[in-house]
Design a protein around this motif. Structure first.
Motif, short mmCIF file in Angstrom:
data_model
loop_
_atom_site.label_atom_id
_atom_site.label_comp_id
_atom_site.label_asym_id
_atom_site.label_seq_id
_atom_site.Cartn_x
_atom_site.Cartn_y
_atom_site.Cartn_z
N ASN A 289 -2.80 12.27 22.34
CA ASN A 289 -2.99 13.40 20.94
C ASN A 289 -1.75 13.64 20.24
OD1 ASN A 289 -5.81 13.32 21.02
ND2 ASN A 289 -6.14 15.36 21.84
N GLU A 290 -0.76 14.19 21.36
CA GLU A 290 0.63 14.04 20.63
C GLU A 290 1.31 12.93 19.99
OE1 GLU A 290 4.04 16.14 19.35
OE2 GLU A 290 2.02 16.87 19.80
N LEU A 291 1.10 11.86 20.82
CA LEU A 291 1.61 10.46 20.52
C LEU A 291 0.86 9.98 19.07
CD1 LEU A 291 1.92 9.08 24.18
CD2 LEU A 291 3.77 9.39 22.59
N ILE A 292 -0.55 10.26 19.22
CA ILE A 292 -1.09 10.05 17.93
C ILE A 292 -0.40 10.69 16.76
CG2 ILE A 292 -3.22 9.72 16.84
CD1 ILE A 292 -4.77 9.33 19.57
N ARG A 293 -0.34 11.72 16.89
CA ARG A 293 0.13 12.67 15.81
C ARG A 293 1.55 12.22 15.53
NH1 ARG A 293 3.61 16.46 14.50
NH2 ARG A 293 4.24 16.47 17.01
N THR A 294 2.32 11.88 16.41
CA THR A 294 3.74 11.71 15.96
C THR A 294 3.89 10.14 15.50
OG1 THR A 294 4.64 12.81 18.10
CG2 THR A 294 5.92 10.93 17.02
N TYR A 295 3.20 9.11 15.71
CA TYR A 295 3.32 7.94 15.44
C TYR A 295 2.42 7.64 14.11
CZ TYR A 295 6.30 6.83 19.03
OH TYR A 295 7.47 7.01 20.01
N SER A 296 1.46 8.35 13.82
CA SER A 296 0.51 8.28 12.63
C SER A 296 1.23 8.59 11.53
CB SER A 296 -0.78 9.23 12.78
OG SER A 296 -1.57 8.71 13.82
N ALA A 297 2.31 9.33 11.79
CA ALA A 297 3.38 9.65 10.41
C ALA A 297 4.11 8.36 10.02
CB ALA A 297 4.27 10.66 10.84
N TYR A 298 4.26 7.53 10.61
CA TYR A 298 4.77 6.10 10.60
C TYR A 298 3.91 5.03 9.81
CZ TYR A 298 8.63 8.39 13.12
OH TYR A 298 9.35 9.37 13.49
N PHE A 299 2.46 5.41 9.74
CA PHE A 299 1.71 4.27 9.36
C PHE A 299 2.16 4.01 7.98
CE2 PHE A 299 -2.49 5.51 11.54
CZ PHE A 299 -2.03 5.24 12.71
N PRO A 300 2.06 2.59 7.54
CA PRO A 300 2.23 2.09 5.98
C PRO A 300 1.36 2.94 5.22
CG PRO A 300 1.58 0.32 7.28
CD PRO A 300 1.37 1.57 8.38
N SER A 301 2.32 3.49 4.00
CA SER A 301 1.51 4.48 2.84
C SER A 301 0.90 3.51 2.10
CB SER A 301 2.69 5.33 2.20
OG SER A 301 3.58 4.30 1.41
N LYS A 302 0.16 4.28 1.06
CA LYS A 302 -0.67 3.13 0.22
C LYS A 302 0.35 2.65 -0.97
CE LYS A 302 -4.67 6.12 -0.28
NZ LYS A 302 -5.66 7.14 -1.15
N ASP A 303 1.40 3.26 -1.13
CA ASP A 303 2.44 2.44 -1.93
C ASP A 303 3.02 1.30 -1.11
OD1 ASP A 303 2.37 4.27 -3.82
OD2 ASP A 303 4.10 5.63 -3.38
N ASP A 304 3.30 1.75 0.09
CA ASP A 304 3.78 0.33 0.95
C ASP A 304 2.54 -0.76 0.81
OD1 ASP A 304 5.99 1.80 1.78
OD2 ASP A 304 5.00 2.60 3.75
N THR A 305 1.37 -0.64 0.87
CA THR A 305 0.56 -1.61 0.92
C THR A 305 0.11 -2.01 -0.61
OG1 THR A 305 -1.39 0.22 1.18
CG2 THR A 305 -0.30 -0.90 3.19
N PHE A 306 0.61 -1.43 -1.60
CA PHE A 306 0.25 -1.63 -3.02
C PHE A 306 0.11 -3.44 -3.22
CE2 PHE A 306 0.33 -2.38 -7.58
CZ PHE A 306 -0.91 -1.45 -7.97
N PHE A 307 1.45 -3.96 -2.90
CA PHE A 307 1.60 -5.30 -3.01
C PHE A 307 1.28 -6.33 -1.74
CE2 PHE A 307 4.20 -3.32 -6.25
CZ PHE A 307 3.82 -3.77 -7.20
N GLN A 308 0.37 -5.59 -0.73
CA GLN A 308 0.34 -6.39 0.34
C GLN A 308 -1.31 -6.14 0.58
OE1 GLN A 308 2.28 -8.04 2.21
NE2 GLN A 308 4.21 -7.30 1.65
N PRO A 309 -2.08 -6.91 -0.17
CA PRO A 309 -3.50 -6.75 -0.06
C PRO A 309 -4.26 -7.11 1.22
CG PRO A 309 -2.71 -8.72 -1.29
CD PRO A 309 -1.60 -7.99 -1.16
N GLN A 310 -3.70 -7.94 2.10
CA GLN A 310 -4.08 -8.28 3.58
C GLN A 310 -3.96 -6.82 4.26
OE1 GLN A 310 -1.13 -8.78 2.32
NE2 GLN A 310 0.51 -9.34 3.97
N LEU A 311 -3.33 -5.67 3.82
CA LEU A 311 -3.35 -4.57 4.58
C LEU A 311 -4.10 -3.41 4.11
CD1 LEU A 311 0.72 -4.05 5.07
CD2 LEU A 311 -1.30 -5.33 6.47
N GLY A 312 -5.17 -3.94 3.48
CA GLY A 312 -6.21 -2.86 2.77
C GLY A 312 -6.84 -2.04 3.91
N GLN A 313 -7.26 -0.93 3.54
CA GLN A 313 -8.08 0.11 4.23
C GLN A 313 -9.33 -0.87 5.00
OE1 GLN A 313 -6.99 3.15 4.77
NE2 GLN A 313 -8.88 3.92 5.91
N GLY A 314 -9.23 -0.70 6.07
CA GLY A 314 -10.29 -1.24 7.16
C GLY A 314 -10.31 -2.61 7.56
#
Length: 330
Positions: A289-314
């Motif tokens: 859980n601690e590792l999940i909390r730490t590294y989830s903060a580094y996930f691509p943001s919505k702004d990051d994926t705006f021009f990357q349709p292949q990274l859409g939610q799900g």
């Protein structure tokens, strides 16, 4: 002549132990057992030896000044029991094996001897018994029980024992000491040998996971470390620590893609492993859980994926490079 004094003292001591209830330490019996043992080296009574060491342990618990004497008593008793164990046809052979194991466990738990003391006690004995399988086995077992596996005496005994009869225990001991000496390739090789020789899936998993840790920490070879972690999981599918290690290596991976936003997808793959770890092994849930909390903060943001349709939610996304796994975008 048929019933000499040492024999009678042994009987007397056993009666004292059985019938004198108001003497907790039973020092008279302890002294009689010692005289009986010292005078009966050619006719060893395993029960007398057992009680002699048990009473010595009890006296030590009541008086720390008895520590050195207790150590000497245990050493004396071990040598006598070894003589019986070395004779397969001896009437007390099986009993001696059981008593030796029980007394070693008691001694290991007593706190009477630290590793330095044991080294002094057994250094010469190992040197004198480099071809004696039974003696070496007992010494290796004792040092493991008292957790003195970094001792040079333990290492010497394990190496000698491995030459006589290779076993997973001796191979693992050599691997451990080789690692302490900085001989990492040798440690890996002996852990692999320990895996081959072991009949326990649990132990096999431990040996392979140890190799995964060595390769990761000392060589930073992520793909090879993952191979060892996966082998560990083959033997023990609920080894959560192996999944944590794989996930940590994923999270440490850089430069798979030329675009920075795509490189953040490694954190999805890493969190997948952390989630798997706590799913199969609740004992690592807090760390996961601690590792999940730490590294989830580094996930691509919505702004990051705006021009990357292949990274859409799900959506599914393949993280390439050495990782080579499909994850879910989130």
């Amino acid at each position: 002549a048929k019933y000499p004094t040492p024999y009678i003292l042994g009987i007397k001591a056993l009666d004292y132990v059985q019938y004198v209830k108001n003497d907790e330490l039973k020092k008279p019996a302890y002294e009689w057992f010692e005289k009986s043992i010292d005078g009966s080296v050619d006719n060893i009574d395993v029960e007398n030896i057992r009680w002699f060491v048990i009473l010595s342990n009890g006296i030590f618990k009541a008086d720390a000044n008895h520590a050195e004497k207790y150590i000497n008593d245990f050493t004396k008793a071990s040598g006598l029991l070894d003589r019986v164990i070395a004779q397969p046809d001896h009437r007390s052979n099986a009993a001696a094996v059981q008593v030796k194991s029980a007394l070693e466990q008691q001694f290991a738990q007593s706190g009477a001897a630290d590793c330095n003391t044991l080294e002094k006690m057994y250094k010469e004995r190992v040197a004198q018994n480099l071809t004696n399988k039974d003696v070496l086995t007992n010494i290796v077992s004792l040092f493991k029980r008292v957790r003195c596996i970094e001792s040079e005496v333990f290492f010497s005994a394990a190496v000698a024992l491995h030459k006589i009869e290779p076993s997973s225990e001796s191979a693992a001991a050599i691997a451990s000491m080789s690692y302490k000496k900085g001989e990492f390739d040798k440690a890996i090789s002996f852990n692999d040998e320990a895996t081959r020789l072991s009949t326990s899936a649990e132990d096999k998993a431990d040996f392979q996971f140890t190799n995964a840790q060595i390769v990761y920490k000392e060589f930073r070879n992520f793909s090879r470390a993952r191979e060892y972690a996966r082998k560990s999981l083959d033997f023990k599918p609920n080894n959560g620590k192996a999944y944590l290690l794989i996930g940590s290596m994923y999270a440490s991976t850089k430069g798979i893609f030329s675009e920075p936003v795509l490189n953040k997808t490694v954190f999805w793959a890493a969190v997948d492993k952390f989630q798997k770890a706590k799913q199969v092994d609740p004992s690592v849930a807090a760390d996961a859980n601690e590792l999940i909390r730490t590294y989830s903060a580094y996930f691509p943001s919505k702004d990051d994926t705006f021009f990357q349709p292949q990274l859409g939610q799900g959506k599914s996304f393949f993280v390439g490079g050495w990782i080579g796994e499909t994850t879910t975008c989130r």
